[in-house]
Design a protein around this motif. Sequence first.
Motif, PDB file in Angstrom:
ATOM      1  N   VAL A  27      70.899  11.895  91.416  1.00  0.00           N
ATOM      2  CA  VAL A  27      69.946  14.013  91.204  1.00  0.00           C
ATOM      3  C   VAL A  27      70.819  14.745  91.815  1.00  0.00           C
ATOM      4  O   VAL A  27      70.870  15.157  92.496  1.00  0.00           O
ATOM      5  CB  VAL A  27      68.125  14.048  91.411  1.00  0.00           C
ATOM      6  N   ARG A  28      70.963  15.627  90.679  1.00  0.00           N
ATOM      7  CA  ARG A  28      72.248  16.332  90.870  1.00  0.00           C
ATOM      8  C   ARG A  28      71.206  18.143  90.570  1.00  0.00           C
ATOM      9  O   ARG A  28      70.538  18.479  89.878  1.00  0.00           O
ATOM     10  CB  ARG A  28      73.795  16.033  90.116  1.00  0.00           C
ATOM     11  N   ALA A  53      69.519  19.868  79.371  1.00  0.00           N
ATOM     12  CA  ALA A  53      71.382  20.922  79.245  1.00  0.00           C
ATOM     13  C   ALA A  53      72.061  19.934  78.655  1.00  0.00           C
ATOM     14  O   ALA A  53      71.853  19.079  79.261  1.00  0.00           O
ATOM     15  CB  ALA A  53      71.104  21.492  80.175  1.00  0.00           C
ATOM     16  N   PRO A  54      72.711  20.483  78.086  1.00  0.00           N
ATOM     17  CA  PRO A  54      74.016  19.793  77.547  1.00  0.00           C
ATOM     18  C   PRO A  54      74.962  20.008  78.692  1.00  0.00           C
ATOM     19  O   PRO A  54      75.165  20.660  79.234  1.00  0.00           O
ATOM     20  CB  PRO A  54      74.751  20.594  76.735  1.00  0.00           C
ATOM     21  N   GLY A  55      75.657  19.429  79.239  1.00  0.00           N
ATOM     22  CA  GLY A  55      76.516  19.450  80.362  1.00  0.00           C
ATOM     23  C   GLY A  55      77.583  18.265  80.363  1.00  0.00           C
ATOM     24  O   GLY A  55      77.939  17.407  79.218  1.00  0.00           O
ATOM     25  N   GLU A  56      77.860  17.362  81.614  1.00  0.00           N
ATOM     26  CA  GLU A  56      79.164  16.786  81.432  1.00  0.00           C
ATOM     27  C   GLU A  56      78.864  15.487  81.101  1.00  0.00           C
ATOM     28  O   GLU A  56      77.643  14.463  81.362  1.00  0.00           O
ATOM     29  CB  GLU A  56      79.662  16.619  82.936  1.00  0.00           C
ATOM     30  N   THR A  57      79.743  14.873  80.279  1.00  0.00           N
ATOM     31  CA  THR A  57      78.911  13.110  79.577  1.00  0.00           C
ATOM     32  C   THR A  57      78.999  12.295  80.338  1.00  0.00           C
ATOM     33  O   THR A  57      80.035  11.861  80.903  1.00  0.00           O
ATOM     34  CB  THR A  57      80.455  13.566  78.861  1.00  0.00           C
ATOM     35  N   VAL A  58      78.484  11.537  80.351  1.00  0.00           N
ATOM     36  CA  VAL A  58      77.822  10.329  81.453  1.00  0.00           C
ATOM     37  C   VAL A  58      77.694   9.042  80.508  1.00  0.00           C
ATOM     38  O   VAL A  58      77.306   9.312  80.253  1.00  0.00           O
ATOM     39  CB  VAL A  58      76.956  10.337  81.805  1.00  0.00           C
ATOM     40  N   GLY A  63      73.929   4.244  76.833  1.00  0.00           N
ATOM     41  CA  GLY A  63      74.787   5.046  76.236  1.00  0.00           C
ATOM     42  C   GLY A  63      75.348   6.091  77.025  1.00  0.00           C
ATOM     43  O   GLY A  63      75.495   6.347  78.178  1.00  0.00           O
ATOM     44  N   THR A  64      75.994   6.850  76.010  1.00  0.00           N
ATOM     45  CA  THR A  64      77.099   7.757  76.028  1.00  0.00           C
ATOM     46  C   THR A  64      76.136   8.918  76.170  1.00  0.00           C
ATOM     47  O   THR A  64      76.031   9.189  74.535  1.00  0.00           O
ATOM     48  CB  THR A  64      78.648   7.491  76.425  1.00  0.00           C
ATOM     49  N   SER A  65      76.408   9.891  76.880  1.00  0.00           N
ATOM     50  CA  SER A  65      75.945  11.364  76.630  1.00  0.00           C
ATOM     51  C   SER A  65      76.359  12.612  77.658  1.00  0.00           C
ATOM     52  O   SER A  65      76.710  12.317  78.439  1.00  0.00           O
ATOM     53  CB  SER A  65      73.821  11.304  76.701  1.00  0.00           C
ATOM     54  N   ASN A  66      75.565  13.844  76.793  1.00  0.00           N
ATOM     55  CA  ASN A  66      76.330  14.759  78.083  1.00  0.00           C
ATOM     56  C   ASN A  66      75.086  15.641  78.020  1.00  0.00           C
ATOM     57  O   ASN A  66      75.188  16.858  78.238  1.00  0.00           O
ATOM     58  CB  ASN A  66      77.725  16.213  76.963  1.00  0.00           C
ATOM     59  N   VAL A  67      73.690  15.297  77.009  1.00  0.00           N
ATOM     60  CA  VAL A  67      72.222  14.774  77.756  1.00  0.00           C
ATOM     61  C   VAL A  67      72.399  15.467  79.177  1.00  0.00           C
ATOM     62  O   VAL A  67      72.473  14.004  79.493  1.00  0.00           O
ATOM     63  CB  VAL A  67      71.213  14.671  76.558  1.00  0.00           C
ATOM     64  N   TRP A  68      70.953  16.136  80.426  1.00  0.00           N
ATOM     65  CA  TRP A  68      71.066  16.006  81.412  1.00  0.00           C
ATOM     66  C   TRP A  68      69.678  16.740  81.274  1.00  0.00           C
ATOM     67  O   TRP A  68      69.419  17.327  80.676  1.00  0.00           O
ATOM     68  CB  TRP A  68      72.394  17.112  82.556  1.00  0.00           C
ATOM     69  N   ASP A  69      68.455  15.816  81.986  1.00  0.00           N
ATOM     70  CA  ASP A  69      67.611  16.089  81.695  1.00  0.00           C
ATOM     71  C   ASP A  69      66.846  16.386  83.615  1.00  0.00           C
ATOM     72  O   ASP A  69      66.944  16.250  83.900  1.00  0.00           O
ATOM     73  CB  ASP A  69      66.214  14.850  81.809  1.00  0.00           C
ATOM     74  N   ASP A  79      71.450  11.747  81.230  1.00  0.00           N
ATOM     75  CA  ASP A  79      70.132  11.300  80.489  1.00  0.00           C
ATOM     76  C   ASP A  79      70.416   9.810  79.875  1.00  0.00           C
ATOM     77  O   ASP A  79      69.945   9.309  79.832  1.00  0.00           O
ATOM     78  CB  ASP A  79      69.935  11.983  79.111  1.00  0.00           C
ATOM     79  N   ALA A  80      71.671   9.436  79.746  1.00  0.00           N
ATOM     80  CA  ALA A  80      72.456   8.313  80.172  1.00  0.00           C
ATOM     81  C   ALA A  80      71.418   7.467  80.955  1.00  0.00           C
ATOM     82  O   ALA A  80      72.002   5.913  80.956  1.00  0.00           O
ATOM     83  CB  ALA A  80      73.580   8.197  80.008  1.00  0.00           C
ATOM     84  N   TYR A  81      71.046   7.253  81.915  1.00  0.00           N
ATOM     85  CA  TYR A  81      70.283   6.248  82.549  1.00  0.00           C
ATOM     86  C   TYR A  81      68.328   6.677  82.533  1.00  0.00           C
ATOM     87  O   TYR A  81      68.107   5.725  83.337  1.00  0.00           O
ATOM     88  CB  TYR A  81      70.869   6.968  84.107  1.00  0.00           C
ATOM     89  N   VAL A  82      68.285   7.304  81.748  1.00  0.00           N
ATOM     90  CA  VAL A  82      66.396   7.725  81.373  1.00  0.00           C
ATOM     91  C   VAL A  82      66.367   6.818  79.975  1.00  0.00           C
ATOM     92  O   VAL A  82      66.897   7.233  79.373  1.00  0.00           O
ATOM     93  CB  VAL A  82      66.027   8.564  81.990  1.00  0.00           C
TER      94      VAL A  82
END
Length: 95
Positions: A27-28, A53-58, A63-69, A79-82
């Motif tokens: 958690v960051r 929020a949009p952020g760094e792509t992970v 999958g691969t996403s720049n969405v952060w929860d 979000d790629a881990y949720v």
Amino acid sequence: MLVVGAASEAAAATRTYPIAPGYSVNVRSGPGIHYSVVRTLVPGSSVPIYCQAPGETVTGPYGTSNVWDNIANGQFVADAYVNTGSDGYIAPRCA
């Protein structure tokens, strides 16, 4: 710092989303891996999503996403881990 409103916290608190099975997730303090780690979620955790929020792509198990929860004030997970059931936004964008 992104701030979450009390109304959106109350609405999102009624539903939680599971973290990918078998993963401990950092958690960051912001939407990217360059932000500091504030805690780590253990495997089997579920989290509320107050906003996204949009952020760094992970790249993660979903999958691969720049969405952060945003899961709490000043706390974000990739979000790629949720497991939200979606590849896109499922909550309002963080203000």
